[in-house]
Design a protein around this motif. Sequence first.
Motif, PDB file in Angstrom:
ATOM      1  N   LYS A 273      22.715 -22.875 -11.038  1.00 57.91           N
ATOM      2  CA  LYS A 273      23.322 -21.483 -11.396  1.00 57.91           C
ATOM      3  C   LYS A 273      24.209 -20.973 -10.088  1.00 57.91           C
ATOM      4  O   LYS A 273      25.031 -20.178 -10.318  1.00 57.91           O
ATOM      5  CB  LYS A 273      22.255 -20.393 -12.028  1.00 57.91           C
ATOM      6  N   ALA A 274      23.738 -21.617  -8.877  1.00 55.67           N
ATOM      7  CA  ALA A 274      24.780 -21.099  -7.605  1.00 55.67           C
ATOM      8  C   ALA A 274      24.748 -22.397  -6.936  1.00 55.67           C
ATOM      9  O   ALA A 274      23.920 -23.253  -6.538  1.00 55.67           O
ATOM     10  CB  ALA A 274      24.176 -19.995  -6.894  1.00 55.67           C
ATOM     11  N   LEU A 275      25.895 -22.733  -6.166  1.00 57.59           N
ATOM     12  CA  LEU A 275      25.920 -23.777  -5.451  1.00 57.59           C
ATOM     13  C   LEU A 275      25.612 -23.421  -3.870  1.00 57.59           C
ATOM     14  O   LEU A 275      24.989 -24.260  -3.116  1.00 57.59           O
ATOM     15  CB  LEU A 275      27.298 -24.352  -5.306  1.00 57.59           C
ATOM     16  N   TYR A 276      25.921 -22.353  -3.303  1.00 60.98           N
ATOM     17  CA  TYR A 276      25.445 -21.924  -2.148  1.00 60.98           C
ATOM     18  C   TYR A 276      24.868 -20.466  -1.910  1.00 60.98           C
ATOM     19  O   TYR A 276      25.331 -19.537  -3.220  1.00 60.98           O
ATOM     20  CB  TYR A 276      26.773 -22.029  -1.374  1.00 60.98           C
ATOM     21  N   ILE A 277      24.461 -19.938  -0.946  1.00 67.50           N
ATOM     22  CA  ILE A 277      24.151 -18.773  -0.868  1.00 67.50           C
ATOM     23  C   ILE A 277      24.732 -17.855   0.198  1.00 67.50           C
ATOM     24  O   ILE A 277      24.988 -18.511   1.377  1.00 67.50           O
ATOM     25  CB  ILE A 277      22.470 -18.534  -1.146  1.00 67.50           C
ATOM     26  N   GLY A 278      24.664 -16.676   0.329  1.00 63.08           N
ATOM     27  CA  GLY A 278      25.275 -15.749   1.210  1.00 63.08           C
ATOM     28  C   GLY A 278      24.407 -14.439   1.356  1.00 63.08           C
ATOM     29  O   GLY A 278      23.766 -14.199   0.523  1.00 63.08           O
ATOM     30  N   VAL A 279      24.998 -13.602   2.216  1.00 65.70           N
ATOM     31  CA  VAL A 279      24.286 -12.340   2.355  1.00 65.70           C
ATOM     32  C   VAL A 279      25.585 -11.181   2.879  1.00 65.70           C
ATOM     33  O   VAL A 279      26.752 -11.847   2.984  1.00 65.70           O
ATOM     34  CB  VAL A 279      23.501 -12.103   3.567  1.00 65.70           C
ATOM     35  N   SER A 280      25.283 -10.045   2.590  1.00 65.01           N
ATOM     36  CA  SER A 280      26.337  -8.900   2.755  1.00 65.01           C
ATOM     37  C   SER A 280      25.789  -7.968   3.752  1.00 65.01           C
ATOM     38  O   SER A 280      24.774  -7.420   3.344  1.00 65.01           O
ATOM     39  CB  SER A 280      26.879  -8.561   1.637  1.00 65.01           C
ATOM     40  N   GLU A 281      26.273  -7.545   4.855  1.00 66.18           N
ATOM     41  CA  GLU A 281      25.844  -6.686   5.798  1.00 66.18           C
ATOM     42  C   GLU A 281      24.661  -6.738   6.139  1.00 66.18           C
ATOM     43  O   GLU A 281      23.700  -5.821   6.142  1.00 66.18           O
ATOM     44  CB  GLU A 281      26.019  -5.171   4.897  1.00 66.18           C
ATOM     45  N   TRP A 282      23.933  -7.944   6.390  1.00 70.72           N
ATOM     46  CA  TRP A 282      22.796  -8.232   7.106  1.00 70.72           C
ATOM     47  C   TRP A 282      23.184  -8.008   8.626  1.00 70.72           C
ATOM     48  O   TRP A 282      24.156  -8.453   9.170  1.00 70.72           O
ATOM     49  CB  TRP A 282      22.224  -9.603   6.778  1.00 70.72           C
ATOM     50  N   THR A 283      21.832  -7.782   9.643  1.00 69.40           N
ATOM     51  CA  THR A 283      22.138  -7.675  10.778  1.00 69.40           C
ATOM     52  C   THR A 283      21.853  -9.269  11.317  1.00 69.40           C
ATOM     53  O   THR A 283      21.598 -10.134  10.497  1.00 69.40           O
ATOM     54  CB  THR A 283      20.981  -6.983  11.374  1.00 69.40           C
ATOM     55  N   ALA A 284      22.380  -9.496  12.530  1.00 74.71           N
ATOM     56  CA  ALA A 284      22.221 -10.802  13.253  1.00 74.71           C
ATOM     57  C   ALA A 284      20.660 -11.326  13.100  1.00 74.71           C
ATOM     58  O   ALA A 284      20.654 -12.402  12.484  1.00 74.71           O
ATOM     59  CB  ALA A 284      22.664 -10.723  14.822  1.00 74.71           C
ATOM     60  N   GLU A 285      19.671 -10.533  13.300  1.00 69.52           N
ATOM     61  CA  GLU A 285      18.400 -11.001  13.164  1.00 69.52           C
ATOM     62  C   GLU A 285      18.021 -11.441  11.731  1.00 69.52           C
ATOM     63  O   GLU A 285      17.359 -12.300  11.520  1.00 69.52           O
ATOM     64  CB  GLU A 285      17.418  -9.539  13.735  1.00 69.52           C
ATOM     65  N   GLN A 286      18.552 -10.397  10.719  1.00 67.64           N
ATOM     66  CA  GLN A 286      18.151 -10.753   9.410  1.00 67.64           C
ATOM     67  C   GLN A 286      18.902 -11.907   8.862  1.00 67.64           C
ATOM     68  O   GLN A 286      18.256 -13.132   8.310  1.00 67.64           O
ATOM     69  CB  GLN A 286      18.485  -9.586   8.576  1.00 67.64           C
TER      70      GLN A 286
END
Length: 336
Positions: free
Chosen positions: A145-158
């Motif tokens: 259902k998705a090929l890749y994953i990402g994040v938005s507005e996460w800190t460097a540690e997260q």
Amino acid sequence: MEHRYLGNSGLKISEITYGNWLTHGSQVENEAARACVRAALDAGITSFDTADVYANTAAETVLGEALRGERRESLEIFTKVYWPTGPKGPNDVGLSRKHIMESINGSLRRLGTDYVDLYQAHRFDAETPLEETMQAFADVVRQGKALYIGVSEWTAEQIRAGHALARELGVQLISSQPQYSMLWRVVEAEVVPTSRELGVSQIVWSPIAQGVLTGKYRPGQPPPAGSRATDEKGGADMVKRFLRDDVLTRVQDLAPVAAELELTMAQLAVAWVLQNDNVAAAIIGASRPEQVTENVKASGVRIPAEVMERIDGVLGDVVETDPARTAENAPKRRPA
């Protein structure tokens, strides 16, 4: 239109990506929205970014309808999950397994596609174990259902913690979607170096600082009628941090720089973020097709190093660089 690799993957995306936050399903009528998408396609944009929360799911529907009939393999479609949607019940928010699994199905249905190229955590969920979140994302990928994953507005540690779990689970976390512009550079000190190390790219939103870097907001004058600063649906809240006379005065001083490069101020702003080698794409929005046609001209622009330094000198201390702002602006608990 130039394309760039997204993170340490083989996926290429258009370095200018079309996004429909605050426009489709709310500010812009559907016919105009379709015209903007057509202008994006005609300009060579292949990547489209949306989210389930935009206009409470309506934006995904509008984008899906606008892209209907296009060759799916020639597009890269991104969406996100986290913020409250639907009737906004207790499980209609966050990054629990339940919400992720239900949300991806809803997004695919509204977008009219079997899969998205990139599925992003729209914020970090402090109330759900990260292991649960990443396992759910991994399952979404394994289900096709998705090929890749990402994040938005996460800190460097997260980002580092999420990337490590994704790697253990055998899936690719390849992108971060932060706010980034000449005026808002909070990712440069920590998020960008961490991302470079991990093979994660930035897909940046608001490269024009909600329109402030176009120069249309002038010091000592009220915002133009119909501008984002007068929009009570959400745009006004986002732009007000930049509507200080000291900021607006410095922005006006960028006009000669843009003119020397034969760019509009908006094109200069978009081109500026693309000079960062960790930025894979700049997201542009539009309420009129001509805005798309003009802003895509920033693709492929190379700003000389001495001009980049000059821009820094013009803006001076009105630039926000504190990396702590990412964590400060993040939700400490799920929205009710």
